[in-house]
Design a protein around this motif. Sequence first.
Motif, PDB file in Angstrom:
ATOM      1  N   LEU A   1       0.840  -1.194   0.000  1.00 26.58           N
ATOM      2  CA  LEU A   1       0.000   0.000   0.000  1.00 26.58           C
ATOM      3  C   LEU A   1       0.878   1.248   0.000  1.00 26.58           C
ATOM      4  O   LEU A   1       1.993   1.225   0.506  1.00 26.58           O
ATOM      5  N   ALA A   2       0.352   2.309  -0.552  1.00 24.21           N
ATOM      6  CA  ALA A   2       1.086   3.570  -0.546  1.00 24.21           C
ATOM      7  C   ALA A   2       1.312   4.012   0.892  1.00 24.21           C
ATOM      8  O   ALA A   2       0.427   3.919   1.731  1.00 24.21           O
ATOM      9  N   ASP A   3       2.519   4.479   1.162  1.00 20.29           N
ATOM     10  CA  ASP A   3       2.858   4.924   2.514  1.00 20.29           C
ATOM     11  C   ASP A   3       3.220   6.404   2.468  1.00 20.29           C
ATOM     12  O   ASP A   3       4.387   6.768   2.376  1.00 20.29           O
ATOM     13  N   GLY A   4       2.201   7.255   2.445  1.00 19.16           N
ATOM     14  CA  GLY A   4       2.430   8.689   2.440  1.00 19.16           C
ATOM     15  C   GLY A   4       2.601   9.308   1.067  1.00 19.16           C
ATOM     16  O   GLY A   4       2.494  10.508   0.910  1.00 19.16           O
ATOM     17  N   LYS A   5       2.900   8.476   0.047  1.00 19.12           N
ATOM     18  CA  LYS A   5       3.127   9.004  -1.292  1.00 19.12           C
ATOM     19  C   LYS A   5       2.633   7.989  -2.312  1.00 19.12           C
ATOM     20  O   LYS A   5       3.102   6.855  -2.355  1.00 19.12           O
ATOM     21  N   PRO A  12      -2.529   0.761  -4.847  1.00 12.72           N
ATOM     22  CA  PRO A  12      -3.461   0.629  -3.720  1.00 12.72           C
ATOM     23  C   PRO A  12      -3.083   1.596  -2.597  1.00 12.72           C
ATOM     24  O   PRO A  12      -1.906   1.768  -2.284  1.00 12.72           O
ATOM     25  N   ILE A  13      -4.086   2.237  -2.017  1.00 13.47           N
ATOM     26  CA  ILE A  13      -3.817   3.201  -0.944  1.00 13.47           C
ATOM     27  C   ILE A  13      -4.431   2.800   0.391  1.00 13.47           C
ATOM     28  O   ILE A  13      -4.040   3.321   1.426  1.00 13.47           O
ATOM     29  N   PHE A  14      -5.405   1.889   0.381  1.00 19.17           N
ATOM     30  CA  PHE A  14      -5.978   1.396   1.631  1.00 19.17           C
ATOM     31  C   PHE A  14      -6.689   0.081   1.376  1.00 19.17           C
ATOM     32  O   PHE A  14      -6.923  -0.296   0.230  1.00 19.17           O
TER      33      PHE A  14
END
Length: 72
Positions: A1-5, A12-14
Amino acid sequence: LADGKVQFFGQPIFCVIAETREQARRATRLAKVEYNELPFVTDIGVLDSSKDKLVTPPLTLRRGDAAAAIKA
């Protein structure tokens, strides 16, 4: 998942965990995401292979028994 960027379209962001598909769809509609646009490259021909690196390490996806793969 994206971690801040977020580094690429479709990253995927969440994650959502739900008991039904409808619950998951409703939960995703509650997400509020804001992006700050950063400089980007549209032509890979201008990249310098000695300093410009891959966004993420290479990844191999396989179908099969995940438990068996862990034992190997």
